[in-house]
Design a protein around this motif. Sequence first.
Motif, PDB file in Angstrom:
ATOM      1  N   GLY A  22       0.685  -0.994  -0.082  1.00  8.27           N
ATOM      2  CA  GLY A  22      -0.047   0.053  -0.098  1.00  8.27           C
ATOM      3  C   GLY A  22       0.820   1.244   0.083  1.00  8.27           C
ATOM      4  N   GLY A  23       1.721   1.399   1.106  1.00 11.48           N
ATOM      5  CA  GLY A  23       2.506   2.722   1.223  1.00 11.48           C
ATOM      6  C   GLY A  23       3.511   2.793   0.082  1.00 11.48           C
ATOM      7  N   GLY A  24       4.223   1.651  -0.329  1.00  9.73           N
ATOM      8  CA  GLY A  24       5.333   1.920  -1.477  1.00  9.73           C
ATOM      9  C   GLY A  24       4.583   2.019  -2.900  1.00  9.73           C
ATOM     10  N   THR A  25       3.362   1.506  -2.979  1.00  8.28           N
ATOM     11  CA  THR A  25       2.713   1.882  -4.262  1.00  8.28           C
ATOM     12  C   THR A  25       2.036   3.359  -4.236  1.00  8.28           C
ATOM     13  N   LEU A  26       1.397   3.706  -3.291  1.00 10.66           N
ATOM     14  CA  LEU A  26       0.821   4.965  -3.153  1.00 10.66           C
ATOM     15  C   LEU A  26       1.964   5.998  -3.249  1.00 10.66           C
ATOM     16  N   SER A  27       3.105   5.949  -2.480  1.00 12.15           N
ATOM     17  CA  SER A  27       4.277   6.675  -2.591  1.00 12.15           C
ATOM     18  C   SER A  27       4.538   6.944  -4.288  1.00 12.15           C
ATOM     19  N   ASN A  28       4.946   5.870  -4.969  1.00 14.71           N
ATOM     20  CA  ASN A  28       5.430   6.111  -6.307  1.00 14.71           C
ATOM     21  C   ASN A  28       4.143   6.563  -7.236  1.00 14.71           C
ATOM     22  N   GLU A  29       2.869   6.400  -6.998  1.00 10.16           N
ATOM     23  CA  GLU A  29       2.015   6.942  -7.651  1.00 10.16           C
ATOM     24  C   GLU A  29       1.746   8.283  -7.465  1.00 10.16           C
ATOM     25  N   LEU A  30       1.776   9.004  -6.174  1.00  7.62           N
ATOM     26  CA  LEU A  30       1.718  10.351  -5.929  1.00  7.62           C
ATOM     27  C   LEU A  30       2.969  11.001  -6.627  1.00  7.62           C
ATOM     28  N   ALA A  31       4.269  10.379  -6.396  1.00 14.21           N
ATOM     29  CA  ALA A  31       5.411  11.007  -6.996  1.00 14.21           C
ATOM     30  C   ALA A  31       5.272  11.200  -8.260  1.00 14.21           C
ATOM     31  N   ALA A 255      -1.012   9.414   5.010  1.00 16.32           N
ATOM     32  CA  ALA A 255      -1.474   8.110   4.646  1.00 16.32           C
ATOM     33  C   ALA A 255      -0.919   7.054   5.416  1.00 16.32           C
ATOM     34  N   VAL A 256      -1.693   6.250   6.039  1.00 20.64           N
ATOM     35  CA  VAL A 256      -1.184   5.186   7.130  1.00 20.64           C
ATOM     36  C   VAL A 256      -1.142   4.075   6.387  1.00 20.64           C
ATOM     37  N   ALA A 257      -0.125   3.091   6.335  1.00 19.33           N
ATOM     38  CA  ALA A 257       0.106   1.883   5.749  1.00 19.33           C
ATOM     39  C   ALA A 257       1.315   1.013   6.398  1.00 19.33           C
ATOM     40  N   GLY A 258       0.862   0.656   7.562  1.00 16.53           N
ATOM     41  CA  GLY A 258       1.786   0.042   8.441  1.00 16.53           C
ATOM     42  C   GLY A 258       1.689  -1.461   8.508  1.00 16.53           C
ATOM     43  N   ASN A 259       0.571  -2.074   7.880  1.00 19.12           N
ATOM     44  CA  ASN A 259       0.104  -3.323   8.012  1.00 19.12           C
ATOM     45  C   ASN A 259      -0.873  -3.333   9.199  1.00 19.12           C
ATOM     46  N   ALA A 260      -2.071  -3.937   9.357  1.00 15.87           N
ATOM     47  CA  ALA A 260      -3.146  -3.591  10.070  1.00 15.87           C
ATOM     48  C   ALA A 260      -2.767  -3.486  11.726  1.00 15.87           C
ATOM     49  N   ILE A 472     -11.916  13.003   9.574  1.00 12.85           N
ATOM     50  CA  ILE A 472     -10.659  13.617   9.059  1.00 12.85           C
ATOM     51  C   ILE A 472     -10.223  13.824   7.838  1.00 12.85           C
ATOM     52  N   PRO A 473     -10.403  14.945   7.069  1.00 12.56           N
ATOM     53  CA  PRO A 473     -10.290  15.056   5.589  1.00 12.56           C
ATOM     54  C   PRO A 473      -9.106  14.904   5.047  1.00 12.56           C
ATOM     55  N   ASN A 474      -7.973  14.962   5.788  1.00 12.01           N
ATOM     56  CA  ASN A 474      -6.538  14.803   4.972  1.00 12.01           C
ATOM     57  C   ASN A 474      -5.723  13.656   5.633  1.00 12.01           C
ATOM     58  N   LEU A 475      -6.652  12.538   6.265  1.00  9.63           N
ATOM     59  CA  LEU A 475      -5.821  11.364   7.055  1.00  9.63           C
ATOM     60  C   LEU A 475      -6.365  10.205   6.159  1.00  9.63           C
ATOM     61  N   PHE A 476      -5.487   9.399   5.550  1.00 13.79           N
ATOM     62  CA  PHE A 476      -5.918   8.110   4.879  1.00 13.79           C
ATOM     63  C   PHE A 476      -5.393   7.152   5.634  1.00 13.79           C
ATOM     64  N   VAL A 477      -5.877   5.903   5.052  1.00 14.83           N
ATOM     65  CA  VAL A 477      -5.490   4.646   5.360  1.00 14.83           C
ATOM     66  C   VAL A 477      -5.189   3.961   3.813  1.00 14.83           C
ATOM     67  N   SER A 478      -3.991   3.281   3.895  1.00 16.61           N
ATOM     68  CA  SER A 478      -3.706   2.638   2.679  1.00 16.61           C
ATOM     69  C   SER A 478      -3.237   1.193   2.514  1.00 16.61           C
ATOM     70  N   ASP A 479      -3.582   0.621   3.653  1.00 13.97           N
ATOM     71  CA  ASP A 479      -3.388  -0.870   3.548  1.00 13.97           C
ATOM     72  C   ASP A 479      -4.375  -1.895   3.445  1.00 13.97           C
ATOM     73  N   GLY A 480      -4.027  -3.053   4.027  1.00 13.49           N
ATOM     74  CA  GLY A 480      -5.375  -4.229   4.035  1.00 13.49           C
ATOM     75  C   GLY A 480      -6.087  -3.683   5.377  1.00 13.49           C
TER      76      GLY A 480
END
Length: 515
Positions: A22-31, A255-260, A472-480
């Motif tokens: 989640g975090g690695g993919t989101l990071s690249n897509e945003l970058a 964006a939080v993607a630390g595994n559940a 919270i409008p600018n807080l996201f969760v990005s993993d399973g």
Amino acid sequence: MENKQFDLADDSVVVVIGSGAGGGTLSNELAQKGIRVVCLEAGNHMSLADVENDPVLMNQRMGWLDKRLGSSTWNCKTVGGTTMRWSGIAARFAEHEFRARTTYGELEGTSLIDWPINLQELEPYYARAEDKMSVSGTNGQPASFPHSNYKVMAAGARKIGYTHITHQGMAINSAPRDGRPPCMQIGFCFSGCKIGAKWSTLYTEIPKAQATGNFELRAGCRVLQVLHNNAGKVTGVIYADAEGNIQEQKARAVAVAGNAVETARLLQHSASALFPQGLGNHSGHLGRNYMRHVMTFAMGVMPGEVNFHRGARQTGHIEDELHHDASRGFAGGYYIEPIASDPVTLRSIGKGIAAPWGEEAAEMMENYKYLAGLNISGEDPPQLSNAIELHATEKDQFGVPIPMVKYNLHDNSIAMQRHGNRQMKRILEAVGAKKFWSSTGEGAGSHNMGVARMSAKPKDGVTNRWGQVHEIPNLFVSDGSLFSTSAAANPTLTIVALAIRQAEHIAERMTRREL
């Protein structure tokens, strides 16, 4: 690869916590979209030179070994996260699995809901994820090599009447692609892929993000708290850097993607006067509805040598039991998959099967070359009582309460396990198995899902259909953690598809100055 550096006071960056699927993919897509990203990863930054075909050594190098209490979990603490350990199974969710509550009805003791999105909406992102991950049988990639363990499974499956059997759907190169070689059938997939044939964000998403000049990776950085202002908007994070110094990074969004387990722990520990039960927990669902998958393992002694350790650990699957059919005695469905094990890991698997010690265990090891292995991966219904909670008194070296993992199988899952064991026994005996063992119990948490689930109504979950925390409008969760329900497939492909979709949403909102 040069690592861009952003100032701690730069509040224009998006902070992504975790560098896995989640975090690695989101990071690249945003970058890639020109958005500046700081990715904070608690683990170390390995290279392929650090990967060895040694399960014990690699667990020390990349396993999450920090103390946890309760039910066991098995994930990674390293750049790339658990994409370093996974087997590479990459199947899409079935249509009915997005509508679990509607399809299965009220399942007593569960907290079933429907997803706020459907398969049709996610299909284009699945296609992009399959392309990104070089999934076999898609985008010109041939099917995966049908090794001997797969052939045993397929032959037995056909003999008992199964017809939906495939050796496609693996995120391991079946031909050279993306600058990476094809699988050499080494068999140590759980130790990390020594040659980089298996998709991992360590050597795909992360270096591609770095090449944009919009991305900074900070390895060895453990996030301790997500900060917010009096208006309830996230303003940054507090973290311990690789030297143990406490730092604050400002942010436009987080964006939080630390595994559940770690995602739930961090959001709970970030409680404040405004959010006394943790960030995103007005509904009371944060940390709850923790899911794994219904799993059970089977080993059979075959009449000839199988040598299941030679080949990718899990190639292919059977889909005939994936549908919902209440007459089987349970809701939902499951995959049957081949599974192999090195001798060291086989001992740990053996603890959960009917041959954990003594003469039975010795017989299994003596017949190692003749073993064929199968497992099921089935839908695990959410339960409020299955949860990640903070310990009341015990804390880690940073003063953060250690997590307690509470998990028990639902009766539906136990019925599914029994059915799966019977079917795996039929498969192996149909092609001559002389001895059969199967597992019972819950197993370890490797497919960790739920705890911050998507929901159409804020009262039913933690995040909306984009993975944004409801309040919270600018807080996201990005993993399973996002998963409303578990479905039966390995979660990684869906995590990646959702991350691609989420990146588009974040970028659009930034363009409209809504973030």
